[in-house]
Design an enzyme around this catalytic site. Structure first.
Site: not given
Length: 540
Positions: A169, A453
């Site tokens: 990603r 996150d």
């Protein structure tokens, strides 16, 4: 084809790192420079279009499926490209940053897929950007090992056939990489992450029987997916591998993208693998886009917004139906629990919740789901094994019973829950603790037994902002005000100082994190992304 020499300097504006010459080769930098020159102007136009669309939502407080793409949705003849063997079974995916220990543990975890993350689970220090690339190269060449300096425990890769398949990603479109300049301009972080990884590993992965596979974050429209598709076409020709080798899974983690799922798959159809339901960023996007929409768009505490909330269920069921109609994988959301080594009672309750969540996803037709910790892999695996058996996926479940209307996706007031004072305290706590770790270069942080996150920090600060601007009154009679948020933040700083000790507190970035959270939570001018002002303060 061989890479050309840059026609003007590519400037690496950073202190040299060990082994950086293995990643920052002239040829790889020339490729990144070519990506920048060809595609960054289009990226700038798409970012401007985001702002225009957000202004339209502010004016109308609504969204709908696009009339101009109705023919694509109505055409039942098209499908995405068939799945390559390495991506056909995705029943459990583990996520995490690309530090050396995580790289080994994730590949060894027993999950089918590892989302190797340069985005929300990684603070974009230059060291993290470059060493993350090195770790993946080392993993593919089996030149990776790790010994924990604290415990002395050693880590090494299992045999290739037992390793997870990597889906990498890159950063979202909105972030630049300040350490890499082309023609005097900062290169978008997406092109740095994608470009270096693709250039070094595309052929290497093909030789391993896999390929360059990607997760695309923060996508807001099918036009942004079209840009990625054009990048893939160019990149495959540039390095001389067959068209269609790249596969991309798009995170449907913005509310605008939820109205364009079919169009996103259509734009990427030669390179598409699937769609993913990204919960926290999705909620953040709802708050961001509908923050002036009045009381009916006020979200309750983030932990009260489960995937069974009517508007979240509409989103996930539409995603499964859309994916399977077009031959793509539907990947479920994150189980973020981090097992406690000291409290088995906490683990028992959490594991039961994880199992129920994964049972629901498997029963709804998802082909796989995410976990944040290796200990959760067996739980998720059992949920999907029970439904899939020996089948690699359940794309044959078309979910034609699902009928989601445009209004269903933004029916936030269908959830009968209210913001609470403890919810405000938790948002402040998570925000400060996460931002402090991020400023130290950590993007994935265990806070209160959950792996947090950047997405969870975004929803935390957005909820503080929304509740204050909506004049929310809590169950204890207190109103959400800037003064209340400042008081709670000051109390949290003192609690942290008492918890970790004065020396550790002084060595951290706690005051800086406190100030940054209050800036992005209280400023009248709502920052599009917390990571934009945070990046200006990130050292390294």
């Amino acid at each position: 084809m061989s890479a050309p020499a840059p026609s003007s300097p590519v400037v690496v504006d950073a202190e040299p790192l060990p082994r950086q010459e293995e990643v920052l080769t002239d040829e790889a930098l020339a490729f990144v420079a070519e990506l920048h020159r060809r595609f960054t102007p289009r990226r700038a136009g798409l970012l401007a279009r985001r702002a225009e669309r957000r202004a339209e939502i502010a004016r109308t407080s609504t969204l709908d499926f696009l009339p101009e793409t109705a023919a694509i949705r109505a055409d039942d003849s098209w499908k995405v490209a068939p799945s390559p063997a390495a991506l056909n079974d995705r029943r459990v995916e583990i996520t995490g940053p690309t530090d050396r220990k995580m790289t080994i543990n994730a590949l060894n975890s027993g999950a089918k897929i590892w989302l190797a993350d340069f985005e929300d689970a990684s603070a974009p220090t230059w060291e993290n950007v470059v060493t993350g690339q090195l770790n993946l190269i080392d993993a593919y060449t089996r030149a990776i090992d790790f010994t924990d300096p604290g415990s002395g425990k050693s880590y090494a890769l299992k045999p290739n056939e037992e390793l997870a398949t990597v889906v990498m990603r890159p950063r979202g479109w909105h972030l630049n990489e300040r350490h890499l300049l082309v023609d005097g301009e900062q290169v978008p972080g997406a092109f740095v992450d994608f470009g270096l990884y693709f250039f070094h590993n595309a052929q290497r992965l093909l030789d391993l029987g896999k390929g360059p596979y990607f997760y695309l974050p923060k996508t807001e429209s099918h036009l942004e997916a079209r840009l990625w598709n054009d990048v893939f076409v160019f990149a495959q020709d540039y390095v001389g591998i067959p068209q269609g080798t790249v596969r991309a899974t798009v995170l449907i983690e913005t509310i605008t993208a939820a109205y364009e799922m079919e169009e996103i798959l259509y734009e990427l159809r030669d390179h598409a693998s699937g769609l993913n339901a990204g919960r926290w960023d999705y909620l953040f996007s709802i708050v961001k886009n509908f923050r002036d929409g009045g009381p009916r768009f006020v979200l309750p505490d983030r932990n009260a917004v489960t995937m069974t909330a009517p508007f979240m269920r509409a989103y996930t069921e539409l995603l499964v139906r859309t994916c399977h109609k077009r031959g793509a994988h539907a990947i479920g959301g994150m189980a973020a629990f981090i097992p406690s080594r000291r409290d088995e009672a906490v683990n028992k309750v959490a594991f039961e919740k994880v199992k129920a969540d994964k049972d629901r996803e498997a029963g709804d037709g998802f082909d796989g789901s995410w976990v944040a910790h290796p200990d959760l892999v067996p739980i998720a695996l059992a949920s999907f094994d029970a439904v899939l058996g020996e089948k690699p996926n359940q794309k044959d479940r078309l979910r034609e019973d699902v009928d989601v209307k445009a209004a269903d996706l933004i029916a936030v007031d269908s959830l009968h829950a209210r913001p609470t004072y403890p919810g405000l305290v938790n948002a402040v706590q998570v925000g400060i603790r996460y931002i402090e770790a991020w400023l130290r270069g950590l993007g994935a942080v265990a806070i209160f037994n959950l792996m947090e996150d950047a997405a969870t920090a975004e929803i935390s600060r957005s909820q503080i902002w929304q509740w204050i601007n909506a004049d929310v009154e809590f169950e204890n009679g207190e109103k959400a005000t800037p003064e209340l948020a400042r008081r709670i933040a000051a109390e949290e700083l003192e609690n942290i100082r008492a918890e970790i000790g004065a020396d550790a507190f002084a060595a951290g970035h706690w005051q800086q994190a406190h100030d940054l959270l209050l800036e992005v939570a209280l400023d009248a001018d709502y920052a599009d992304f917390l990571t934009l002002p945070a990046y200006e303060q990130l050292r390294g």
